[in-house]
Design a protein around this motif. Structure first.
Motif, PDB file in Angstrom:
ATOM      1  N   LEU A   1       6.643   7.569   7.578  1.00 57.50           N
ATOM      2  CA  LEU A   1       6.401   6.476   6.632  1.00 57.50           C
ATOM      3  C   LEU A   1       7.678   5.691   6.363  1.00 57.50           C
ATOM      4  N   ARG A   2       7.516   4.422   6.039  1.00 54.85           N
ATOM      5  CA  ARG A   2       8.646   3.618   5.592  1.00 54.85           C
ATOM      6  C   ARG A   2       8.895   3.883   4.111  1.00 54.85           C
ATOM      7  N   PRO A   3      10.137   3.754   3.654  1.00 56.47           N
ATOM      8  CA  PRO A   3      10.394   3.938   2.218  1.00 56.47           C
ATOM      9  C   PRO A   3       9.558   3.044   1.324  1.00 56.47           C
ATOM     10  N   ASP A   4       9.294   1.793   1.769  1.00 54.05           N
ATOM     11  CA  ASP A   4       8.518   0.893   0.912  1.00 54.05           C
ATOM     12  C   ASP A   4       7.033   1.240   0.878  1.00 54.05           C
ATOM     13  N   GLU A   5       6.626   2.267   1.627  1.00 50.01           N
ATOM     14  CA  GLU A   5       5.259   2.778   1.555  1.00 50.01           C
ATOM     15  C   GLU A   5       5.162   4.022   0.679  1.00 50.01           C
ATOM     16  N   CYS A   6       6.273   4.369   0.008  1.00 47.51           N
ATOM     17  CA  CYS A   6       6.345   5.628  -0.732  1.00 47.51           C
ATOM     18  C   CYS A   6       6.737   5.408  -2.190  1.00 47.51           C
ATOM     19  N   LEU A   7       6.338   6.356  -3.019  1.00 50.92           N
ATOM     20  CA  LEU A   7       6.767   6.435  -4.412  1.00 50.92           C
ATOM     21  C   LEU A   7       7.599   7.686  -4.620  1.00 50.92           C
ATOM     22  N   MET A   8       8.642   7.578  -5.440  1.00 54.05           N
ATOM     23  CA  MET A   8       9.355   8.742  -5.959  1.00 54.05           C
ATOM     24  C   MET A   8       8.957   8.908  -7.412  1.00 54.05           C
ATOM     25  N   VAL A   9       8.510  10.107  -7.778  1.00 55.40           N
ATOM     26  CA  VAL A   9       8.031  10.392  -9.127  1.00 55.40           C
ATOM     27  C   VAL A   9       8.890  11.488  -9.740  1.00 55.40           C
ATOM     28  N   GLY A  10       9.419  11.239 -10.933  1.00 53.33           N
ATOM     29  CA  GLY A  10      10.237  12.261 -11.580  1.00 53.33           C
ATOM     30  C   GLY A  10      10.428  12.016 -13.052  1.00 53.33           C
ATOM     31  N   ASP A  11      11.046  12.992 -13.694  1.00 53.28           N
ATOM     32  CA  ASP A  11      11.235  12.935 -15.141  1.00 53.28           C
ATOM     33  C   ASP A  11      12.660  12.623 -15.542  1.00 53.28           C
ATOM     34  N   SER A  12      13.562  12.379 -14.595  1.00 53.46           N
ATOM     35  CA  SER A  12      14.966  12.139 -14.928  1.00 53.46           C
ATOM     36  C   SER A  12      15.485  10.906 -14.215  1.00 53.46           C
ATOM     37  N   THR A  13      16.595  10.385 -14.714  1.00 51.76           N
ATOM     38  CA  THR A  13      17.205   9.226 -14.061  1.00 51.76           C
ATOM     39  C   THR A  13      17.712   9.585 -12.675  1.00 51.76           C
TER      40      THR A  13
ATOM     41  N   MET B   1       0.845  -1.205   0.000  1.00 51.47           N
ATOM     42  CA  MET B   1       0.000   0.000   0.000  1.00 51.47           C
ATOM     43  C   MET B   1       0.878   1.252   0.000  1.00 51.47           C
ATOM     44  N   ILE B   2       0.601   2.160  -0.913  1.00 51.03           N
ATOM     45  CA  ILE B   2       1.336   3.425  -0.983  1.00 51.03           C
ATOM     46  C   ILE B   2       0.644   4.456  -0.106  1.00 51.03           C
ATOM     47  N   LYS B   3       1.420   5.031   0.816  1.00 50.45           N
ATOM     48  CA  LYS B   3       0.884   6.030   1.737  1.00 50.45           C
ATOM     49  C   LYS B   3       1.476   7.420   1.516  1.00 50.45           C
ATOM     50  N   GLY B   4       2.564   7.505   0.735  1.00 49.06           N
ATOM     51  CA  GLY B   4       3.201   8.789   0.479  1.00 49.06           C
ATOM     52  C   GLY B   4       3.798   8.846  -0.902  1.00 49.06           C
ATOM     53  N   ILE B   5       3.756  10.006  -1.512  1.00 44.27           N
ATOM     54  CA  ILE B   5       4.376  10.225  -2.831  1.00 44.27           C
ATOM     55  C   ILE B   5       5.235  11.470  -2.750  1.00 44.27           C
ATOM     56  N   ILE B   6       6.482  11.342  -3.170  1.00 42.29           N
ATOM     57  CA  ILE B   6       7.375  12.492  -3.223  1.00 42.29           C
ATOM     58  C   ILE B   6       7.695  12.766  -4.681  1.00 42.29           C
ATOM     59  N   PHE B   7       7.519  14.008  -5.079  1.00 39.81           N
ATOM     60  CA  PHE B   7       7.615  14.418  -6.469  1.00 39.81           C
ATOM     61  C   PHE B   7       8.848  15.278  -6.698  1.00 39.81           C
ATOM     62  N   ASP B   8       9.471  15.091  -7.854  1.00 40.68           N
ATOM     63  CA  ASP B   8      10.357  16.102  -8.408  1.00 40.68           C
ATOM     64  C   ASP B   8       9.490  17.305  -8.801  1.00 40.68           C
ATOM     65  N   LYS B   9      10.113  18.436  -9.093  1.00 39.73           N
ATOM     66  CA  LYS B   9       9.346  19.629  -9.473  1.00 39.73           C
ATOM     67  C   LYS B   9       9.426  19.900 -10.977  1.00 39.73           C
ATOM     68  N   ASP B  10      10.575  20.362 -11.448  1.00 36.53           N
ATOM     69  CA  ASP B  10      10.699  20.742 -12.860  1.00 36.53           C
ATOM     70  C   ASP B  10      10.691  19.509 -13.749  1.00 36.53           C
ATOM     71  N   GLY B  11       9.816  19.514 -14.736  1.00 34.69           N
ATOM     72  CA  GLY B  11       9.676  18.375 -15.625  1.00 34.69           C
ATOM     73  C   GLY B  11       8.685  17.356 -15.109  1.00 34.69           C
TER      74      GLY B  11
END
Length: 234
Positions: A170-182, A1-11
């Motif tokens: 939150l634990r890392p495995d409960e989170c997503l990292m979302v971004g446009d770059s490697t 289950m995903i409880k947190g999402i952390i986003f990049d900004k530009d792109g």
């Protein structure tokens, strides 16, 4: 289950080339005093296509911190004072109109209503990042905002992402990292998070897919993707 999402900004929240393409040309012209003998090498050093007014997919600028970009500029214009250059870059960047990849107020309102904790991890400086978020009307929706200068380092290192976990519990495995770059995706992997790449920056799908759990057209597709997993992740 995903409880947190952390986003990049530009792109990611803001379309990279639509936001920064034309602005960058004006910045480069100003720093080189419109001298083609300096402008052309500087554009090449930054991976900037002067015919299309956009960044090439392999441009350093896509994932670099403001400090790294300043250092690359000074490799062509060594006479520039680094701190003064950074100050000009941050002051000017804070004023750039951001082109949203989706309507952000409605999008983040829906994520908050779903019970998700939200964060921003950007290689921009924190001050202009917060100005961009405030101008978009979404700054207050984030539990955590960090730039490369916030004390946690920059991506691809995982410091910002782990600080998000510390702050939210939150634990890392409960989170997503979302971004446009490697850089974004490597940071997510290093932190132990799931990773989602989006195609609203210059990086192509094949580059992101080697690292991402999924590559989507834009952040607006994330809720449906999470619900489509077996079992659903939200």
């Amino acid at each position: 289950m995903i409880k947190g999402i952390i986003f990049d900004k530009d792109g990611t929240l803001f379309d990279f080339n639509a936001t920064w393409g034309t602005w960058t040309r004006a910045m480069l012209e100003a720093e080189t005093a419109h001298d083609p003998a300096l402008f052309d090498p500087l554009a090449e050093a930054l991976g900037y296509d002067t015919d299309q007014n956009r960044f090439l997919p392999d441009s350093l600028v896509i994932a670099a911190t403001a400090g790294e970009t300043a250092d690359r500029i000074r490799s062509v214009l060594p006479q520039l004072d680094r701190q003064a250059l950074l100050a000009r870059m941050n002051d000017a960047a804070a004023q750039v109109p951001q082109v949203e990849t989706v309507p952000l107020i409605a999008y983040f309102t829906n994520l908050r209503q779903a019970g998700l904790r939200l964060g921003i991890a950007t290689n921009d400086a924190e001050a202009p990042a917060r100005i961009h978020l405030e101008r978009a009307g979404v700054n207050a929706m984030f539990d955590f905002v960090a730039g490369y200068d916030s004390g946690y380092g920059g991506k691809p290192a995982p410091g910002q992402l782990l600080a998000f976990c510390d702050q939210t519990g939150l634990r890392p495995d409960e989170c997503l990292m979302v971004g446009d770059s490697t850089h974004d995706l490597h940071a997510g992997r290093a932190a132990g998070m799931g990773t989602v790449g989006v195609l609203t920056g210059p990086a192509p799908a094949e580059e992101l897919s080697a690292i991402a759990d999924a590559v989507l057209q834009h952040i607006g597709e994330i809720p449906d993707w999470l619900r489509s997993q077996t079992p659903p992740m939200i």
